[in-house]
Every structure is written in structure tokens, then in C-alpha cells.
Design a protein around this motif. Structure first.
Motif, PDB file in Angstrom:
ATOM      1  N   ASP A 236      34.843   3.232 -25.585  1.00  8.22           N
ATOM      2  CA  ASP A 236      33.851   3.299 -24.545  1.00  8.22           C
ATOM      3  C   ASP A 236      34.170   2.155 -23.521  1.00  8.22           C
ATOM      4  O   ASP A 236      33.330   1.699 -22.995  1.00  8.22           O
ATOM      5  CB  ASP A 236      32.418   3.481 -25.223  1.00  8.22           C
ATOM      6  CG  ASP A 236      31.993   2.203 -25.661  1.00  8.22           C
ATOM      7  OD1 ASP A 236      32.792   1.249 -25.926  1.00  8.22           O
ATOM      8  OD2 ASP A 236      30.730   2.119 -26.166  1.00  8.22           O
ATOM      9  N   TYR A 237      35.355   1.698 -23.298  1.00 12.18           N
ATOM     10  CA  TYR A 237      35.831   0.860 -22.630  1.00 12.18           C
ATOM     11  C   TYR A 237      37.269   1.088 -22.205  1.00 12.18           C
ATOM     12  O   TYR A 237      37.967   1.898 -22.624  1.00 12.18           O
ATOM     13  CB  TYR A 237      35.675  -0.648 -23.184  1.00 12.18           C
ATOM     14  CG  TYR A 237      36.487  -0.785 -24.443  1.00 12.18           C
ATOM     15  CD1 TYR A 237      37.594  -0.907 -24.632  1.00 12.18           C
ATOM     16  CD2 TYR A 237      35.357  -0.709 -25.630  1.00 12.18           C
ATOM     17  CE1 TYR A 237      38.123  -1.123 -25.871  1.00 12.18           C
ATOM     18  CE2 TYR A 237      36.094  -0.856 -27.051  1.00 12.18           C
ATOM     19  CZ  TYR A 237      37.176  -0.931 -27.171  1.00 12.18           C
ATOM     20  OH  TYR A 237      37.852  -1.228 -28.118  1.00 12.18           O
ATOM     21  N   GLY A 238      37.687   0.234 -20.932  1.00 14.42           N
ATOM     22  CA  GLY A 238      39.150   0.333 -20.703  1.00 14.42           C
ATOM     23  C   GLY A 238      40.040  -0.859 -21.313  1.00 14.42           C
ATOM     24  O   GLY A 238      39.324  -1.881 -22.038  1.00 14.42           O
ATOM     25  N   ILE A 239      41.085  -0.315 -21.601  1.00 14.52           N
ATOM     26  CA  ILE A 239      42.065  -1.531 -22.173  1.00 14.52           C
ATOM     27  C   ILE A 239      43.321  -2.153 -21.043  1.00 14.52           C
ATOM     28  O   ILE A 239      44.121  -1.185 -20.746  1.00 14.52           O
ATOM     29  CB  ILE A 239      42.594  -0.868 -23.441  1.00 14.52           C
ATOM     30  CG1 ILE A 239      41.457  -0.588 -24.674  1.00 14.52           C
ATOM     31  CG2 ILE A 239      43.598  -1.772 -23.987  1.00 14.52           C
ATOM     32  CD1 ILE A 239      42.010  -0.022 -25.775  1.00 14.52           C
ATOM     33  N   ILE A 240      43.257  -3.273 -21.257  1.00 17.52           N
ATOM     34  CA  ILE A 240      44.294  -3.788 -20.479  1.00 17.52           C
ATOM     35  C   ILE A 240      45.373  -4.696 -21.617  1.00 17.52           C
ATOM     36  O   ILE A 240      45.054  -5.528 -22.118  1.00 17.52           O
ATOM     37  CB  ILE A 240      43.867  -4.814 -19.559  1.00 17.52           C
ATOM     38  CG1 ILE A 240      43.204  -4.386 -18.484  1.00 17.52           C
ATOM     39  CG2 ILE A 240      45.194  -5.829 -18.841  1.00 17.52           C
ATOM     40  CD1 ILE A 240      43.823  -3.404 -17.581  1.00 17.52           C
TER      41      ILE A 240
ATOM     42  N   VAL B 156      35.786  -3.618 -19.813  1.00 16.48           N
ATOM     43  CA  VAL B 156      37.413  -3.789 -20.068  1.00 16.48           C
ATOM     44  C   VAL B 156      37.431  -4.658 -21.100  1.00 16.48           C
ATOM     45  O   VAL B 156      36.611  -5.741 -21.292  1.00 16.48           O
ATOM     46  CB  VAL B 156      37.957  -4.418 -18.931  1.00 16.48           C
ATOM     47  CG1 VAL B 156      39.431  -4.493 -19.123  1.00 16.48           C
ATOM     48  CG2 VAL B 156      37.668  -3.672 -17.728  1.00 16.48           C
ATOM     49  N   LYS B 157      38.428  -4.241 -22.033  1.00 17.46           N
ATOM     50  CA  LYS B 157      38.789  -5.151 -23.186  1.00 17.46           C
ATOM     51  C   LYS B 157      40.338  -5.685 -23.161  1.00 17.46           C
ATOM     52  O   LYS B 157      41.147  -4.641 -22.687  1.00 17.46           O
ATOM     53  CB  LYS B 157      38.869  -4.580 -24.731  1.00 17.46           C
ATOM     54  CG  LYS B 157      39.129  -5.518 -25.658  1.00 17.46           C
ATOM     55  CD  LYS B 157      38.894  -4.843 -27.078  1.00 17.46           C
ATOM     56  CE  LYS B 157      38.935  -5.874 -28.204  1.00 17.46           C
ATOM     57  NZ  LYS B 157      38.298  -6.754 -28.303  1.00 17.46           N
ATOM     58  N   THR B 158      40.563  -6.831 -22.998  1.00 15.92           N
ATOM     59  CA  THR B 158      41.903  -7.400 -22.990  1.00 15.92           C
ATOM     60  C   THR B 158      42.706  -7.351 -24.295  1.00 15.92           C
ATOM     61  O   THR B 158      41.912  -8.028 -25.231  1.00 15.92           O
ATOM     62  CB  THR B 158      42.159  -8.475 -22.094  1.00 15.92           C
ATOM     63  OG1 THR B 158      41.403  -9.532 -22.735  1.00 15.92           O
ATOM     64  CG2 THR B 158      41.402  -8.342 -20.637  1.00 15.92           C
TER      65      THR B 158
END
Length: 198
Positions: free
Chosen positions: A157-161, A186-188
Motif C-alpha cells: 500500500d505504498y510506492g517504491i523508489i 513512499v518507501k525507499t
């Protein structure tokens, strides 16, 4: 649902292997489709590394290109059901995402995950598991894909960089992060980080 999402390769082999049933031979389908957006000579070292990575942990593997399954979703599902999981290689996120949708991979994956299938992905293989690709256009070229699909697989449930500590992308990573967080948390991931879900 069992996921292993990394920025680069497999930083924690034990964490990955813990997602699988014990004392069984495991076979992995490696999906290199994202590399098709680039010249073959650029991808060859990554193919060799990925094959060796699974040999080293005692898994057998084979390669499968999602482009070969356009309009053949049933065949793709049958093929994947014979394996313990998939490993999505890096490359161009937009190109990969397009073929995940065009092949029907996005439709069959939830059922597979419900049966204990393990989704592993590095770099863009991790990116497309997130909610959105917004922001990733600063890292990958969207025009390399036949069509741009901004929605990810939404396995998390987040975006990934990825590659957060990679100097190659240093001038663009912060911009990508700021753009993506307009759409989702966002999760890096640095190149020695991973996310494991079981």
C-alpha cells in the motif's frame, strides 16, 4: 501473500528462502521482460548473475518473457502454477508494467499468491509491486513502453523508489520521491535493503 522486494538482487538469502515451504525442490520462473527495452549486451551480465543466484541456493529456474503471452493469459497461469514463485528482474519499469497488464499477469497474480506462490522482484520488479509509477519517469523513460500505465500491481500500500543510495541516480532520486508522494506514501530502498512480506 509472500513477497520479497529488493533494490538489487537478493540482499538477505535466508529471508527469501524462509518464504518457501521447507524440504521441497523449488523452481523459479525468472521474468526478464523489463530488460527488453535495452540493448542485449547491457543485460547479459544480469542474466548470468540471476541464474547463478538461484543455482547458489539450490533452486532450479527458467526464463519466461511476458511478451510471449499476450492474449494467452490462461497459458501463462498454467505455466506459473508449475513453479514455486517468480523473480522479476530489473530494467525499465514502464516497459515491464505494460507487459504485466498486456499478458494478464496482473489478473492471475492474486490467485497465485493465494496459493503460496512467492513474488520476488528487484529494482523495477519491486517498483511495479507498489501503488503507482508516478515519479519513476525521472528514473526510467516512459516512452520505451508501448503505452504508459501509471498504476502498479498494488501488492503493497505504498510506492517504491529503489537505488536510494546509488550515486548514478543521486540527482533525480529526491525529485522522484517528491513526485511519487503526491500520489501515495513512499518507501525507499537502498541497494542492500529489501521488503519481505509473508
Amino acid at each position: 501473500m509472500k513477497l520479497y522486494l529488493s533494490s538489487l538482487a537478493m540482499p538477505d538469502v535466508k529471508a527469501y528462502m524462509s518464504l518457501f515451504a521447507k524440504k521441497q525442490p523449488h523452481h523459479i520462473v525468472i521474468i526478464p521482460t523489463a530488460w527488453d527495452a535495452y540493448p542485449a549486451e547491457k543485460s547479459e551480465p544480469f542474466f548470468e548473475r540471476t541464474t547463478k543466484m538461484f543455482e547458489n541456493i539450490g533452486f532450479t529456474s527458467e526464463y519466461l518473457d511476458l511478451k510471449d503471452y499476450e492474449g494467452r493469459t490462461g497459458e501463462l497461469k498454467s505455466k506459473l502454477q508449475t513453479s514455486s514463485g517468480c523473480w522479476i528482474m530489473g530494467g525499465n519499469s514502464f516497459y515491464l508494467n505494460y507487459w504485466m497488464f498486456a499478458s494478464g499477469f496482473d489478473k492471475i497474480l492474486p490467485d497465485l499468491l493465494g496459493q503460496g506462490f512467492v513474488y520476488g522482484g528487484e529494482s523495477c520488479g519491486a517498483v511495479v509491486a507498489g501503488k503507482t509509477l508516478h515519479g519513476v519517469e525521472l528514473l526510467d523513460n516512459p516512452t520505451d513502453a508501448p503505452d504508459v500505465i501509471w498504476e502498479g500491481l498494488k501488492l503493497v500500500d505504498y510506492g517504491i523508489i529503489p537505488h536510494w543510495d546509488n550515486q548514478k541516480y543521486a540527482d533525480r532520486l529526491e525529485q522522484a520521491y517528491e513526485e511519487m508522494r503526491l500520489f501515495t506514501p513512499v518507501k525507499t530502498l537502498s541497494d542492500d535493503n529489501f521488503v519481505s512480506v509473508s
